[in-house]
Write a protein that holds these residues in place. Sequence first.
Motif, PDB file in Angstrom:
ATOM      1  N   ARG A  10      -6.369   9.331  -5.752  1.00  0.00           N
ATOM      2  CA  ARG A  10      -6.211   7.910  -6.038  1.00  0.00           C
ATOM      3  C   ARG A  10      -4.756   7.612  -6.327  1.00  0.00           C
ATOM      4  O   ARG A  10      -4.240   7.950  -7.370  1.00  0.00           O
ATOM      5  CB  ARG A  10      -7.044   7.522  -7.251  1.00  0.00           C
ATOM      6  N   GLY A  11      -4.087   6.973  -5.374  1.00  0.00           N
ATOM      7  CA  GLY A  11      -2.699   6.613  -5.587  1.00  0.00           C
ATOM      8  C   GLY A  11      -1.752   7.733  -5.208  1.00  0.00           C
ATOM      9  O   GLY A  11      -2.140   8.811  -4.760  1.00  0.00           O
ATOM     10  N   LYS A 248      -0.226  -1.154  -5.464  1.00  0.00           N
ATOM     11  CA  LYS A 248       0.017   0.279  -5.326  1.00  0.00           C
ATOM     12  C   LYS A 248      -0.018   0.949  -6.698  1.00  0.00           C
ATOM     13  O   LYS A 248       0.451   0.400  -7.681  1.00  0.00           O
ATOM     14  CB  LYS A 248       1.375   0.514  -4.656  1.00  0.00           C
ATOM     15  N   LEU A 249      -0.559   2.157  -6.716  1.00  0.00           N
ATOM     16  CA  LEU A 249      -0.660   2.944  -7.939  1.00  0.00           C
ATOM     17  C   LEU A 249       0.122   4.233  -7.762  1.00  0.00           C
ATOM     18  O   LEU A 249      -0.056   4.956  -6.778  1.00  0.00           O
ATOM     19  CB  LEU A 249      -2.139   3.263  -8.224  1.00  0.00           C
TER      20      LEU A 249
END
Length: 265
Positions: A10-11, A248-249
Amino acid sequence: MAAAYDPNKRGELRIFDTLDDLATDLAEYVAQLSEISVKERGCFTIALSGGSLINFLGKLCQAPYDKTVDWTKWYVLWADERAVSKSHPDSNYKLAKDNFLSKVPVPNNHVYSINDNLTVEDAAMQYEFATRQLVKARILDVSSINDCPKFDLILLSMGSSGNVASLFPHHPALEQREDWVTYITDSAEPPPERITFTLPVINSASNVAVVATGEANATAMHLAVDCLGDDFDASAVPACLVQPADGKLVWFMDMLAASKIHFSE
């Protein structure tokens, strides 16, 4: 930097051999977002948390950023704050002021601290009002998904329990969807009274960066980025719930914090 990206996570993961390397890259990341936002919108809106990330931002006070960043276009808020006086050692405002903001020319009227003369409930209400005024003034954009404020960057620290901002495991504040800013009186860590952005606000940002360092954060970091199946209770690790809807992460961490992450081959 040991690793920059794993498409199965994730990200974006940015993992560094040293804390100095992390601080250097974080400063460049923030400076680039600032430049892009100022060019596109005429300002840069950033929400800070507390913890070690403020010390990492010290790199922005140095060359070349002290001269190249357009500090006059910055608007600074806090993703969370402790309900203490601005001179109190626990104050996130004091931490940021002493170690960062006092060393760069951000206009004083662009820095939005909470009113420490109010009750924590009233302080949260007033902080949401101030945030809404920035939306009305078109300093803050609004998410097309949920009408929450759309910060250019929300910068968070992650704690060893996976807490972010002042959102702690299994706390009712995790379920808040109506308010932009909420308050708690029973923080899992002292001091007990705090205000915090809610998850919808955090997840409406154009960019969210989460900083975690040290072995104490390794388990929480593993849980936050490895996403252990549909049956995993994400509220046990609030960082799992940081999922920008249209942004965005990026995770900034050292090798110790990243030591339990499962990387793909």
